[in-house]
Enzyme design. Structure first.
Site, PDB file in Angstrom:
ATOM      1  N   ASP A   1     -91.577 -81.269 -57.173  1.00  0.00           N
ATOM      2  CA  ASP A   1     -91.112 -79.905 -57.458  1.00  0.00           C
ATOM      3  C   ASP A   1     -91.131 -79.730 -56.220  1.00  0.00           C
ATOM      4  O   ASP A   1     -91.565 -79.725 -54.967  1.00  0.00           O
ATOM      5  CB  ASP A   1     -92.479 -79.239 -57.840  1.00  0.00           C
ATOM      6  CG  ASP A   1     -92.264 -77.760 -57.610  1.00  0.00           C
ATOM      7  OD1 ASP A   1     -90.900 -77.269 -57.285  1.00  0.00           O
ATOM      8  OD2 ASP A   1     -92.672 -77.513 -58.708  1.00  0.00           O
TER       9      ASP A   1
ATOM     10  N   HIS B   1     -89.460 -72.681 -65.164  1.00  0.00           N
ATOM     11  CA  HIS B   1     -89.943 -73.393 -63.974  1.00  0.00           C
ATOM     12  C   HIS B   1     -89.266 -74.302 -64.383  1.00  0.00           C
ATOM     13  O   HIS B   1     -88.922 -75.206 -64.932  1.00  0.00           O
ATOM     14  CB  HIS B   1     -91.112 -73.481 -63.289  1.00  0.00           C
ATOM     15  CG  HIS B   1     -91.312 -74.082 -62.030  1.00  0.00           C
ATOM     16  ND1 HIS B   1     -90.895 -73.106 -61.339  1.00  0.00           N
ATOM     17  CD2 HIS B   1     -91.652 -75.132 -61.528  1.00  0.00           C
ATOM     18  CE1 HIS B   1     -90.709 -73.858 -59.742  1.00  0.00           C
ATOM     19  NE2 HIS B   1     -91.404 -74.860 -59.963  1.00  0.00           N
TER      20      HIS B   1
ATOM     21  N   CYS C   1     -85.626 -71.286 -58.466  1.00  0.00           N
ATOM     22  CA  CYS C   1     -86.334 -73.436 -58.844  1.00  0.00           C
ATOM     23  C   CYS C   1     -85.637 -74.232 -59.232  1.00  0.00           C
ATOM     24  O   CYS C   1     -85.542 -75.695 -59.010  1.00  0.00           O
ATOM     25  CB  CYS C   1     -87.352 -73.008 -59.657  1.00  0.00           C
ATOM     26  SG  CYS C   1     -87.176 -71.674 -61.295  1.00  0.00           S
TER      27      CYS C   1
END
Length: 670
Positions: A471, A455, A411
């Site tokens: 995201d 994250h 991520c």
């Protein structure tokens, strides 16, 4: 040495057992040589007890102390900090066992053991640790009880039963003190610095940091909502905002880097019903707290930053509970100041030239900033990018290498590349780090957020909409957001690869998973009502039970509750005094003593039969032969071995009764 001051074998064995049980929870934090010292100490003291070795002399003791201090310094690099101090205490406990000679030394050792027992709470206050500490307390108390039983030279469990009863009797008083005794803060406090940092999201992020953190199954925090729990895809727990990129790493702004007029969060217009929730955060040794988008907290000790984050002014050394309410749809900073715009557009001079050019080309082909964002996300979706926990290392120009060569990342790689592209194209953007998702426990409806839920995502600023969450990971691996990390990396089998025994890897086994969730629900209650039972909650509970409180009323309640607990305990101790039932022979002998008392000869407490008979014969010379004979019969019957025949026993008993009848006719001399 006086025999009464010697240490019984039973007590010594319990001390050696306590030696190892006290060290057990610290094994992962201790150097190997400390554990070796424990083995040597137990062996040495056992050999001293057997008479094969002698106690160490002064020079040997001094050498052991210096070696221990030197070893701790060499292992930890200093003598300060939590781990070195606890290691020093444990080493001192082992060395004290070697020179254990008398009761005085044993008292010092056992009281040090009680102190070592509570040091584990400086690292963890988990329910299992508490139960283990109860075991340790019981073992130390058993050794203390056995120390006062000098006749017990064989190892036995009688001391353990007595110690368990004593602790059980103290348990009600402990409850009274826990709920009623005022929680007075320390007169002074010193921050406890651990030698090793806790696992958690750091204030610096570079490619590989969060993927490394995602190999941990530790619980970061637990949250409980009032009402319905939002969908997993909406659970973005903001903790840090990274606005500075330097030397290939993102970091948050330092306070001195923020313009004075930008240090307070801009006012936010909220509407609708907020999400209300409470969070129990495990120790992080950091300041930042985790919350959903635009959170407020009226709790003392919780503050807000200009980035709309919650934080604590003090480092979180212990579990911390806080309450918050969030408005996920609130517009944040609809107007961006010049300073903030410059800050969120800044990139290092040079570096990643291909990424910058790609961003400029895609922005030129897009009608708006929003369209440009959609184009970048489409690139991540349709081109062969891979979401993986095992990304390759990146060298110089890391984003060029990632976007045009490896195309494999976690991520933080996608958030990093996305924000660099946004800034290169003139769109204010920043990286946000925290946690995404969480496991809903059906037992108590709490959201369990683990370290592998860590994250990173992006926020971009769009005119009229303010800061908007984007995201890029969702474009590459939407299953990570909808289902979690385990499903997202299921094909490569890298989920908790370094923790093969973690129960989270076996969630498919229903009974094991159910047991894990029930224990976690119990842990949440423990954290809420025991670990988190602070002075504020104590006052609310007492006020609910007893109404308005003042000092005199609280003292009366405390004393009254203590009396209600202690009086029954004292009564039970008195009522349970052992009264041995008299045998028919003892009853007959007491009748003999009663007859003599009527004749003026009273048996003294603790006076033996032979001594009493001799004194009675001097006072009653006429009856002296009978008194001596009856006493002899009693002693023969009472202390005879199993070889006494039944016929002989019957004869003696009959003779004793005849003698009592004769004695009944005796008159007291004048």
């Amino acid at each position: 040495m006086n025999a009464q001051q010697q240490i019984p074998r039973n007590a010594l064995v319990w001390m050696i057992i306590s030696l190892f049980t006290l060290a057990a929870p610290h094994v992962t934090r201790l150097p190997v040589w400390v554990l070796a010292v424990y083995g040597v100490a137990a062996l040495w003291r056992s050999m001293v007890y057997r008479g094969r070795w002698s106690f160490p002399g002064r020079l040997v003791k001094l050498a052991l102390i210096l070696c221990a201090c030197g070893g701790i310094y060499a292992s930890y690099g200093n003598m300060l900090g939590l781990e070195p101090t606890v290691a020093l205490l444990l080493t001192a406990f082992a060395l004290k066992l070697i020179e254990l000679a008398g009761r005085k030394d044993a008292y010092v050792l056992l009281f040090l053991g009680y102190f070592i027992c509570i040091t584990e709470f400086l690292f963890s206050q988990d329910l299992l640790i508490v139960l283990y500490s109860v075991l340790n307390t019981t073992l130390i108390t058993t050794a203390l009880v056995a120390l006062h039983q000098p006749d017990q030279h064989r190892f036995n469990h009688g001391s353990l039963r007595l110690a368990a009863v004593m602790l059980a009797q103290a348990f009600p008083l402990m409850l009274v003190l826990f709920f009623l005794f005022p929680r007075i803060g320390p007169l002074w406090s010193v921050p406890i610095k651990r030698h090793t940092a806790k696992t958690g999201v750091s204030d610096v992020m570079q490619p590989g940091d969060i993927s490394h953190l995602s190999q941990s199954d530790e619980v970061a925090f637990r949250a409980q909502f009032q009402g319905e729990i939002p969908p997993r895809s909406q659970l973005y727990w903001r903790g840090l905002v990274f606005s500075r990129l330097a030397d290939g790493a993102w970091r948050r702004l330092r306070n001195y880097e923020v313009a004075p007029n930008e240090r307070r969060p801009a006012p936010v217009t909220t509407g609708g019903e907020p999400l209300r929730y409470s969070v129990i955060l495990n120790p992080t040794q950091q300041h930042w707290l985790y919350s959903l988008r635009y959170a407020e907290s009226g709790q003392a000790g919780v503050m807000a930053t200009a980035d709309y984050l919650l934080y604590s002014p003090v480092e979180l050394e212990d579990q911390y509970r806080y309450h918050a309410r969030s408005w996920p749809d609130a517009v944040l900073e609809p107007e961006l100041s010049d300073w903030r715009r410059r800050t969120e557009l800044q990139l290092p001079k040079g570096g990643n030239p291909r990424t910058r050019q790609l961003a400029l080309d895609m922005r030129a082909a897009s009608a708006s900033a929003a369209a440009f964002v959609g184009a970048v996300l489409a690139m991540f979706t349709h081109q062969p990018f891979v979401y993986t926990l095992q990304p390759p290392r990146l060298g110089t120009d890391p984003m060029d290498r990632f976007l045009f060569q490896t195309r494999r990342g976690f991520c933080e790689h996608y958030a990093y590349a996305f924000v660099v592209m946004m800034r290169a194209a003139g769109v204010p953007a920043r990286v946000v780090a925290g946690y995404q998702g969480g496991e809903v426990n059906p037992v108590n409806r709490t959201v369990i957020v683990h370290q592998f839920d860590a994250h990173a995502w992006a926020e971009i600023w769009l005119r009229g909409r303010g800061w908007v969450r984007v995201d890029p990971t969702a474009a590459v691996a939407p299953e990570r957001i909808e289902l979690g990390l385990e499903q997202a990396v299921a094909t490569e089998g890298s989920f908790l690869a370094d923790s093969p025994l973690s129960p989270l890897r076996y969630r498919g086994i229903s009974w094991l998973n159910s047991l894990r969730l029930r224990y976690d629900a119990l842990t949440y209650q423990w954290q809420s009502w025991v670990v988190g039972f602070n002075s504020e909650r104590q006052y609310r509970v007492l006020q609910k039970l007893f109404g308005q409180l003042d000092a005199s009323k609280l003292m009366l309640i405390l004393l009254g509750s203590g009396a209600l607990v202690l009086v029954p305990v004292a009564g039970s101790l008195l009522a349970r005094r052992r009264v041995h039932p008299l045998s028919p022979l003892d009853h007959t002998y007491l009748t003999f003593c009663d007859r003599l008392s009527r004749l003026g000869v009273v048996r003294n407490p603790g006076e033996g039969p032979a001594a009493f008979a001799e004194r009675a014969a001097q006072a009653l010379p006429h009856w002296a032969p009978l008194l001596q004979r009856l006493t002899g019969i009693y002693c023969e019957l009472a202390y005879a071995d199993a070889n006494l025949s039944p016929t002989r026993s019957t004869q003696l008993k009959r003779e004793f009764k005849r003698g009592l009848r004769r004695l009944k006719r005796a008159r007291r001399p004048r």
